[in-house]
Design a protein around this motif. Sequence first.
Motif, PDB file in Angstrom:
ATOM      1  N   ASP A   9      25.555  59.453  37.231  1.00 55.41           N
ATOM      2  CA  ASP A   9      24.975  59.966  35.991  1.00 55.41           C
ATOM      3  C   ASP A   9      23.821  59.100  35.492  1.00 55.41           C
ATOM      4  N   ASP A  10      23.186  58.372  36.411  1.00 50.21           N
ATOM      5  CA  ASP A  10      22.007  57.559  36.095  1.00 50.21           C
ATOM      6  C   ASP A  10      22.305  56.485  35.037  1.00 50.21           C
ATOM      7  N   VAL A  11      23.511  55.931  35.093  1.00 50.52           N
ATOM      8  CA  VAL A  11      23.869  54.831  34.190  1.00 50.52           C
ATOM      9  C   VAL A  11      24.411  53.680  35.029  1.00 50.52           C
ATOM     10  N   ALA A  12      24.342  52.451  34.485  1.00 53.52           N
ATOM     11  CA  ALA A  12      24.864  51.270  35.169  1.00 53.52           C
ATOM     12  C   ALA A  12      26.389  51.256  35.085  1.00 53.52           C
ATOM     13  N   ILE A  13      27.014  50.759  36.139  1.00 51.10           N
ATOM     14  CA  ILE A  13      28.476  50.707  36.195  1.00 51.10           C
ATOM     15  C   ILE A  13      28.908  49.256  36.378  1.00 51.10           C
ATOM     16  N   PRO A  14      30.027  48.839  35.760  1.00 49.51           N
ATOM     17  CA  PRO A  14      30.522  47.462  35.932  1.00 49.51           C
ATOM     18  C   PRO A  14      31.207  47.291  37.276  1.00 49.51           C
ATOM     19  N   LEU A  15      30.991  46.131  37.895  1.00 47.68           N
ATOM     20  CA  LEU A  15      31.604  45.835  39.185  1.00 47.68           C
ATOM     21  C   LEU A  15      32.733  44.823  39.085  1.00 47.68           C
ATOM     22  N   THR A  16      32.718  43.969  38.072  1.00 53.29           N
ATOM     23  CA  THR A  16      33.722  42.904  37.951  1.00 53.29           C
ATOM     24  C   THR A  16      34.461  42.996  36.626  1.00 53.29           C
ATOM     25  N   ALA A  17      34.737  44.208  36.180  1.00 55.73           N
ATOM     26  CA  ALA A  17      35.429  44.389  34.902  1.00 55.73           C
ATOM     27  C   ALA A  17      36.885  43.944  34.970  1.00 55.73           C
ATOM     28  N   ASP A  18      37.446  43.768  36.182  1.00 49.80           N
ATOM     29  CA  ASP A  18      38.840  43.350  36.300  1.00 49.80           C
ATOM     30  C   ASP A  18      39.025  41.861  36.081  1.00 49.80           C
ATOM     31  N   TYR A  19      37.928  41.114  35.893  1.00 45.57           N
ATOM     32  CA  TYR A  19      38.016  39.671  35.633  1.00 45.57           C
ATOM     33  C   TYR A  19      37.135  39.349  34.440  1.00 45.57           C
ATOM     34  N   ASN A  20      37.705  38.696  33.415  1.00 46.57           N
ATOM     35  CA  ASN A  20      36.957  38.434  32.185  1.00 46.57           C
ATOM     36  C   ASN A  20      36.271  37.078  32.176  1.00 46.57           C
ATOM     37  N   GLY A  21      36.157  36.451  33.357  1.00 45.17           N
ATOM     38  CA  GLY A  21      35.424  35.194  33.461  1.00 45.17           C
ATOM     39  C   GLY A  21      34.010  35.435  33.952  1.00 45.17           C
ATOM     40  N   THR A  22      33.461  34.452  34.661  1.00 49.00           N
ATOM     41  CA  THR A  22      32.060  34.481  35.086  1.00 49.00           C
ATOM     42  C   THR A  22      31.911  35.043  36.496  1.00 49.00           C
ATOM     43  N   SER A  23      30.989  35.969  36.650  1.00 53.46           N
ATOM     44  CA  SER A  23      30.548  36.474  37.956  1.00 53.46           C
ATOM     45  C   SER A  23      29.042  36.645  37.855  1.00 53.46           C
ATOM     46  N   LYS A  24      28.270  35.977  38.721  1.00 50.47           N
ATOM     47  CA  LYS A  24      26.821  35.946  38.558  1.00 50.47           C
ATOM     48  C   LYS A  24      26.134  35.740  39.909  1.00 50.47           C
ATOM     49  N   SER A  25      24.797  35.675  39.864  1.00 51.50           N
ATOM     50  CA  SER A  25      23.934  35.358  41.021  1.00 51.50           C
ATOM     51  C   SER A  25      24.183  36.272  42.217  1.00 51.50           C
ATOM     52  N   PRO A  26      23.962  37.579  42.087  1.00 46.94           N
ATOM     53  CA  PRO A  26      24.196  38.479  43.220  1.00 46.94           C
ATOM     54  C   PRO A  26      23.084  38.395  44.264  1.00 46.94           C
ATOM     55  N   SER A  27      23.464  38.539  45.528  1.00 49.28           N
ATOM     56  CA  SER A  27      22.536  38.657  46.657  1.00 49.28           C
ATOM     57  C   SER A  27      23.181  39.573  47.682  1.00 49.28           C
ATOM     58  N   VAL A  28      22.356  40.275  48.431  1.00 50.00           N
ATOM     59  CA  VAL A  28      22.868  41.184  49.460  1.00 50.00           C
ATOM     60  C   VAL A  28      22.688  40.521  50.813  1.00 50.00           C
ATOM     61  N   TYR A  29      23.780  40.402  51.547  1.00 48.10           N
ATOM     62  CA  TYR A  29      23.806  39.769  52.866  1.00 48.10           C
ATOM     63  C   TYR A  29      23.860  40.859  53.924  1.00 48.10           C
TER      64      TYR A  29
ATOM     65  N   SER B 112      50.187  42.597  41.690  1.00 45.05           N
ATOM     66  CA  SER B 112      51.184  43.543  41.211  1.00 45.05           C
ATOM     67  C   SER B 112      50.721  44.968  41.511  1.00 45.05           C
ATOM     68  N   GLY B 113      51.473  45.924  40.981  1.00 35.92           N
ATOM     69  CA  GLY B 113      51.112  47.313  41.205  1.00 35.92           C
ATOM     70  C   GLY B 113      49.830  47.704  40.524  1.00 35.92           C
ATOM     71  N   ASN B 114      49.437  46.943  39.508  1.00 27.61           N
ATOM     72  CA  ASN B 114      48.193  47.226  38.787  1.00 27.61           C
ATOM     73  C   ASN B 114      46.977  46.570  39.422  1.00 27.61           C
ATOM     74  N   GLY B 115      47.183  45.866  40.532  1.00 27.62           N
ATOM     75  CA  GLY B 115      46.062  45.208  41.201  1.00 27.62           C
ATOM     76  C   GLY B 115      46.218  43.703  41.188  1.00 27.62           C
ATOM     77  N   THR B 116      45.138  43.017  41.469  1.00 27.29           N
ATOM     78  CA  THR B 116      45.147  41.563  41.538  1.00 27.29           C
ATOM     79  C   THR B 116      44.913  40.967  40.155  1.00 27.29           C
ATOM     80  N   GLU B 117      45.725  39.995  39.811  1.00 29.08           N
ATOM     81  CA  GLU B 117      45.531  39.270  38.563  1.00 29.08           C
ATOM     82  C   GLU B 117      44.743  37.995  38.864  1.00 29.08           C
ATOM     83  N   TRP B 118      43.518  37.937  38.364  1.00 25.13           N
ATOM     84  CA  TRP B 118      42.664  36.786  38.634  1.00 25.13           C
ATOM     85  C   TRP B 118      42.961  35.662  37.645  1.00 25.13           C
ATOM     86  N   VAL B 119      42.820  34.416  38.126  1.00 25.43           N
ATOM     87  CA  VAL B 119      42.963  33.243  37.274  1.00 25.43           C
ATOM     88  C   VAL B 119      41.710  32.387  37.413  1.00 25.43           C
TER      89      VAL B 119
END
Length: 311
Positions: free
Chosen positions: A106-126, A147-154
């Motif tokens: 729908d021509d909008v940006a989508i979140p990729l790391t919403a399952d973790y509320n910490g830092t995710s940055k510096s993307p590059s394509v390999y 768990s059944g809801n997915g991975t719990e990040w720490v």
Amino acid sequence: KKPTKKAKDDAHQRKLDKQERQRRHLAKLSAQQTQRRRSLMGKESSIHSIIEPIPLAQATEGVYHTSTSDSKSCIYFTRFKQSSNTKRYVGGTAESLWAYCPTQFDDVAIPLTADYNGTSKSPSVYTHGKMGDVLLFMSDRAFGKISGNGTEWVASSMDLWGVSLPVSSVGLLGMPVRLTNGACEYDGMDLSEYAIDPATGGVILRIGADLHYMSLESIKDKLDPSSANNDSKEFSIQQLPIAVYSDFSNMQERLLPIQIPHHITTIDAYSTSYGTVSTLLTARGQTFVAPVIPDTKGIPQTGYGGGGRNM
């Protein structure tokens, strides 16, 4: 004879008329050149600007990539910018990864790391090693409970992670893979930055004050453990030797004589218990005690002018 007001006005009008003729002539030449370029490219062609604005108001860094499988283009970017240097930061300005794929989702940006509320940055394509497109990024996460809801990040040390592309409307399709482990391998030191070597397919890592090299084979083994060979230890992360040739003059001990009164910032006189007068002074960020004497002629003169011994 002084020129009259009418003569001045006529001269000024002639000057304006000349400038207007020149402007029209240049505009005509420009229109002719544009018409010739369009005739060479075809009647239906048009000239597009090289720089085009991207409708991403909160993007701070990103990478543009066209998929090798379906030729679809996406911009993978970091949203927000952490306003402090706090480690394992969790808050409203924690950096996170998003994807913007024009004409998709729908021509909008989508979140990729919403399952973790910490830092995710510096993307590059390999795109090396025949592994398909892989999104590399930095994150201070670690695997927690599954768990059944997915991975719990720490929260953990800042490391390099990789995940296979493409993405969908719900975010990442695969599970991110940890490529470095600063908490175990580098005494808890975080990964500061990284760069992909386009010639060899390796990745240069800066951890602390040192540079490390992760080879293409090591990345391949970590992203696809089933393809790991018996020589995987040979392809482990290696520290790059760096030699600096210098006399390191900035690290040598230096003796700087005190210049009175240029270096003195505060001074106070007081009477001692043995009947003399001394001064307490601050110079160059250090405190000195110096006696007050009536004459300095009897004191041997040195390169420091008796500094630190008398006033």
